[in-house]
Design an enzyme around this catalytic site. Sequence first.
Site, PDB file in Angstrom:
ATOM      1  N   VAL A   1       0.876  -1.165   0.000  1.00 14.43           N
ATOM      2  CA  VAL A   1       0.000   0.000   0.000  1.00 14.43           C
ATOM      3  C   VAL A   1       0.916   1.219   0.000  1.00 14.43           C
ATOM      4  O   VAL A   1       2.125   1.088   0.063  1.00 14.43           O
ATOM      5  CB  VAL A   1      -0.949   0.026   1.217  1.00 14.43           C
ATOM      6  CG1 VAL A   1      -2.075  -0.949   1.047  1.00 14.43           C
ATOM      7  CG2 VAL A   1      -0.183  -0.241   2.497  1.00 14.43           C
TER       8      VAL A   1
ATOM      9  N   ALA B   1      -0.555   7.413  -2.122  1.00 11.97           N
ATOM     10  CA  ALA B   1      -0.737   8.870  -2.191  1.00 11.97           C
ATOM     11  C   ALA B   1       0.551   9.540  -1.728  1.00 11.97           C
ATOM     12  O   ALA B   1       1.214   9.063  -0.809  1.00 11.97           O
ATOM     13  CB  ALA B   1      -1.902   9.296  -1.303  1.00 11.97           C
TER      14      ALA B   1
ATOM     15  N   LYS C   1      -2.659  14.776  -7.746  1.00 13.35           N
ATOM     16  CA  LYS C   1      -3.229  15.079  -6.423  1.00 13.35           C
ATOM     17  C   LYS C   1      -2.934  16.534  -6.071  1.00 13.35           C
ATOM     18  O   LYS C   1      -1.775  16.937  -6.014  1.00 13.35           O
ATOM     19  CB  LYS C   1      -2.601  14.134  -5.391  1.00 13.35           C
ATOM     20  CG  LYS C   1      -2.969  14.449  -3.955  1.00 13.35           C
ATOM     21  CD  LYS C   1      -2.313  13.479  -2.972  1.00 13.35           C
ATOM     22  CE  LYS C   1      -2.559  13.923  -1.544  1.00 13.35           C
ATOM     23  NZ  LYS C   1      -1.832  13.101  -0.563  1.00 13.35           N
TER      24      LYS C   1
ATOM     25  N   LEU D   1       9.617   1.735   6.394  1.00  9.87           N
ATOM     26  CA  LEU D   1       8.860   1.324   7.579  1.00  9.87           C
ATOM     27  C   LEU D   1       9.768   0.807   8.684  1.00  9.87           C
ATOM     28  O   LEU D   1       9.396   0.827   9.862  1.00  9.87           O
ATOM     29  CB  LEU D   1       7.831   0.255   7.182  1.00  9.87           C
ATOM     30  CG  LEU D   1       6.758   0.748   6.186  1.00  9.87           C
ATOM     31  CD1 LEU D   1       5.881  -0.401   5.708  1.00  9.87           C
ATOM     32  CD2 LEU D   1       5.895   1.853   6.802  1.00  9.87           C
TER      33      LEU D   1
ATOM     34  N   THR E   1       2.796  10.862   4.304  1.00  6.43           N
ATOM     35  CA  THR E   1       4.169  11.309   4.558  1.00  6.43           C
ATOM     36  C   THR E   1       5.213  10.192   4.495  1.00  6.43           C
ATOM     37  O   THR E   1       6.409  10.482   4.513  1.00  6.43           O
ATOM     38  CB  THR E   1       4.256  11.982   5.940  1.00  6.43           C
ATOM     39  OG1 THR E   1       3.488  11.222   6.874  1.00  6.43           O
ATOM     40  CG2 THR E   1       3.736  13.398   5.881  1.00  6.43           C
TER      41      THR E   1
ATOM     42  N   ILE F   1       6.192   7.914   2.155  1.00  2.96           N
ATOM     43  CA  ILE F   1       7.072   7.864   0.980  1.00  2.96           C
ATOM     44  C   ILE F   1       7.977   9.093   0.991  1.00  2.96           C
ATOM     45  O   ILE F   1       9.155   9.015   0.642  1.00  2.96           O
ATOM     46  CB  ILE F   1       6.252   7.736  -0.321  1.00  2.96           C
ATOM     47  CG1 ILE F   1       5.609   6.345  -0.349  1.00  2.96           C
ATOM     48  CG2 ILE F   1       7.136   7.946  -1.554  1.00  2.96           C
ATOM     49  CD1 ILE F   1       4.648   6.108  -1.488  1.00  2.96           C
TER      50      ILE F   1
HETATM   51  C1  FAD Z   1      -2.204   1.076   5.761  1.00  2.00           C
HETATM   52  C2  FAD Z   1      -1.068   1.806   5.145  1.00  2.00           C
HETATM   53  C3  FAD Z   1      -1.317   2.796   4.197  1.00  2.00           C
HETATM   54  C4  FAD Z   1      -0.253   3.533   3.651  1.00  2.00           C
HETATM   55  N1  FAD Z   1      -0.516   4.535   2.762  1.00  2.00           N
HETATM   56  C5  FAD Z   1       0.505   5.335   2.367  1.00  2.00           C
HETATM   57  C6  FAD Z   1       0.283   6.432   1.501  1.00  2.00           C
HETATM   58  O1  FAD Z   1      -0.823   6.681   1.038  1.00  2.00           O
HETATM   59  N2  FAD Z   1       1.335   7.211   1.185  1.00  2.00           N
HETATM   60  C7  FAD Z   1       2.594   6.960   1.655  1.00  2.00           C
HETATM   61  O2  FAD Z   1       3.509   7.742   1.376  1.00  2.00           O
HETATM   62  N3  FAD Z   1       2.836   5.875   2.405  1.00  2.00           N
HETATM   63  C8  FAD Z   1       1.839   5.074   2.777  1.00  2.00           C
HETATM   64  N4  FAD Z   1       2.100   3.994   3.556  1.00  2.00           N
HETATM   65  C9  FAD Z   1       3.476   3.639   3.865  1.00  2.00           C
HETATM   66  C10 FAD Z   1       4.074   2.897   2.667  1.00  2.00           C
HETATM   67  O3  FAD Z   1       3.310   1.761   2.393  1.00  2.00           O
HETATM   68  C11 FAD Z   1       5.504   2.501   2.989  1.00  2.00           C
HETATM   69  O4  FAD Z   1       6.234   3.627   3.372  1.00  2.00           O
HETATM   70  C12 FAD Z   1       6.162   1.908   1.780  1.00  2.00           C
HETATM   71  O5  FAD Z   1       5.415   0.887   1.236  1.00  2.00           O
HETATM   72  C13 FAD Z   1       7.539   1.391   2.119  1.00  2.00           C
HETATM   73  O6  FAD Z   1       7.509   0.157   2.716  1.00  2.00           O
HETATM   74  P1  FAD Z   1       8.879  -0.570   2.946  1.00  2.00           P
HETATM   75  O7  FAD Z   1       9.565  -0.711   1.637  1.00  2.00           O
HETATM   76  O8  FAD Z   1       9.608   0.107   4.042  1.00  2.00           O
HETATM   77  O9  FAD Z   1       8.452  -1.993   3.512  1.00  2.00           O
HETATM   78  P2  FAD Z   1       7.815  -3.277   2.777  1.00  2.00           P
HETATM   79  O10 FAD Z   1       6.922  -2.920   1.663  1.00  2.00           O
HETATM   80  O11 FAD Z   1       7.253  -4.119   3.887  1.00  2.00           O
HETATM   81  O12 FAD Z   1       9.058  -4.017   2.153  1.00  2.00           O
HETATM   82  C14 FAD Z   1       9.920  -4.804   2.963  1.00  2.00           C
HETATM   83  C15 FAD Z   1      10.840  -5.595   2.072  1.00  2.00           C
HETATM   84  O13 FAD Z   1      11.759  -6.299   2.886  1.00  2.00           O
HETATM   85  C16 FAD Z   1      11.823  -7.651   2.465  1.00  2.00           C
HETATM   86  N5  FAD Z   1      12.198  -8.486   3.598  1.00  2.00           N
HETATM   87  C17 FAD Z   1      11.702  -8.469   4.850  1.00  2.00           C
HETATM   88  N6  FAD Z   1      12.307  -9.423   5.596  1.00  2.00           N
HETATM   89  C18 FAD Z   1      13.204 -10.012   4.793  1.00  2.00           C
HETATM   90  C19 FAD Z   1      14.134 -11.080   4.956  1.00  2.00           C
HETATM   91  N7  FAD Z   1      14.243 -11.747   6.118  1.00  2.00           N
HETATM   92  N8  FAD Z   1      14.893 -11.438   3.925  1.00  2.00           N
HETATM   93  C20 FAD Z   1      14.791 -10.802   2.717  1.00  2.00           C
HETATM   94  N9  FAD Z   1      13.937  -9.810   2.495  1.00  2.00           N
HETATM   95  C21 FAD Z   1      13.147  -9.423   3.515  1.00  2.00           C
HETATM   96  C22 FAD Z   1      10.428  -7.940   1.939  1.00  2.00           C
HETATM   97  O14 FAD Z   1      10.429  -9.039   1.072  1.00  2.00           O
HETATM   98  C23 FAD Z   1      10.149  -6.636   1.202  1.00  2.00           C
HETATM   99  O15 FAD Z   1      10.745  -6.680  -0.067  1.00  2.00           O
HETATM  100  C24 FAD Z   1       1.057   3.229   4.063  1.00  2.00           C
HETATM  101  C25 FAD Z   1       1.301   2.186   4.967  1.00  2.00           C
HETATM  102  C26 FAD Z   1       0.256   1.487   5.513  1.00  2.00           C
HETATM  103  C27 FAD Z   1       0.546   0.376   6.498  1.00  2.00           C
END
Ligand code: FAD
Length: 501
Positions: free
Chosen positions: A48, A51, A79, A335, A346, A348
């Site tokens: 997710v 935005a 937007k 995250l 905020t 992204i």
């Molecule tokens: C409900 C919700 C709504 C959101 N809406 C917005 C929005 O509208 N606008 C916005 O800016 N942000 C939004 N966000 C935040 C946004 O989703 C995140 O900032 C963004 O997706 C980044 O996520 P990430 O890459 O940090 O983590 P993730 O997407 O969880 O990626 C983690 C990665 O780590 C890998 N990984 C984990 N453990 C291991 C392991 N042991 N070995 C190998 N690989 C591993 C996974 O495979 C994956 O590739 C939202 C979040 C939530 C929860």
Amino acid sequence: MTHSQIRDIVIVGGGTAGWMTAAALSKVLGGYAKITLVESEEIGIVGVGEATIPMIKLYNQALDLDEDDFIRQTRGSFKLGIEFVDWGRKGESYIHGFGKIGRDLGIVSFHHYWLKMFAQGKAAPLEQYSINTAACHDNRFMRATLDRPNSPLADIAYAYHFDAALYARFLRQYAERRGVVRVEGRVVHAQQRGEDGFITAVQLDNGQSLEGQLFIDCSGFRGLLIEQTLKAGYEDWTHWLPCDRALAVPCASAGPLTPYTRSTAREAGWQWRIPLQHRTGNGYVYSSAHISDDEAAATLLANLDGEALADPKPLRFVTGKRRKFWDKNVIAIGLSSGFMEPLESTSIHLIQSSIARLTAFFPHAGFDPVDIATFNAHADFEFDRIRDFLILHYHATDRDDTPFWNQCRTMAIPDSLQQRMDLFRSSGRIFRDANEMFAEVSWLQVMHGQGMRPASYHPLVDVYPEAKIGPYLDNIRGVIHACVQSMPTHEQFIAANCAIG
Ligand SMILES: Cc1cc2nc3c(=O)[nH]c(=O)nc-3n(C[C@H](O)[C@H](O)[C@H](O)COP(=O)(O)OP(=O)(O)OC[C@H]3O[C@@H](n4cnc5c(N)ncnc54)[C@H](O)[C@@H]3O)c2cc1C
């Protein structure tokens, strides 16, 4: 001044954070260091995050992305702001638009003149003095015109809505074309140096070992390196930002393509609506202490524009931030560094600003503690100011119709936020704190939109004859109205420039 250099970077995680970091570093470093990204398809991504806020344009520009191509490939839309429905009071709504409001007069901000006249019933609603919010009401969109700098059309500020999975794919292609090596596998162990605990390699479930000098933890909520290995700690903000779960579901599009995100307050949280070209993204962010998962799902599904296109996807989180964003040779981005819920889109942006900080403080292989301390102080400041802005939405409300809203309305808030609210209530004054993310006009729109009314306005407003303020406001409003009428609708703009095939 000789230092050994960082030549081996390992990024753990291939969600939005991992691929944004990989793409940016591949552009900035241009082959200077080897970049390896490991991700696990079995674990997957949050998926997710659709935005954004206008700063993302700077990220895309730094990568030399063509905007129309980017919108097409991510099936995105534009937007201009966020509409908040039922937040201050049930039945009321307001828009927090990007960009300017009105025109300042001398040394005093526009909004003080407006406050004086609005209190006497002699000014129109605030939204009519901003090209962004006025255009939202008419579903119109165009990019800012650069050839008429004095026109409100030059002030249009925008961000994007996009499909998060397509964005990650788009960035992956970009990064791989520039030499980033992707490794599929699950990290099962991090090997640390005996003397100082620095990470030297991560081991995968297939026995492969990835050695590096700098590790970027983009592993999502689990914080694989920063928390599970280095135990950096987490500051829990649930007492201020009580939502801890979300259900996300796409639905079929219906009605006109709105150039804004909608956030509707519900019984125990709020529901988002994000219009893309091919579907609408929706989700209910809620407090599990105040509503069950089943009730939340029923509320979400009962409030969609069109047919649900999947089952609601559940997500759990704890609002807060990591106590150290950079520890030893690990930097947490995305995250893994914290999460303050998606109310003002905020997250992204925080990925983007972490990447900017990383490049500003890019280390040598010796890792200077003062770099690390300053990086962490800057990140703390950014998180804390955004936190206050988000809490404002929950706290500044008249709603007392459910236990959730009663708790939010009556909860103790951080002193830094209390001071800002007191200042606005007293004199309408708002000051941006150093280079914090949200500008005065953002605070103004939310404080006013949530129902806060100052007791007074800036005294120097009275230096200007009142008889001239009315025509001054009318002129701004009239010009904005005429400009909005000249704009294409959001749908027309996309059809002419960046529609999917
Ligand atoms: C409900 C919700 C709504 C959101 N809406 C917005 C929005 O509208 N606008 C916005 O800016 N942000 C939004 N966000 C935040 C946004 O989703 C995140 O900032 C963004 O997706 C980044 O996520 P990430 O890459 O940090 O983590 P993730 O997407 O969880 O990626 C983690 C990665 O780590 C890998 N990984 C984990 N453990 C291991 C392991 N042991 N070995 C190998 N690989 C591993 C996974 O495979 C994956 O590739 C939202 C979040 C939530 C929860």
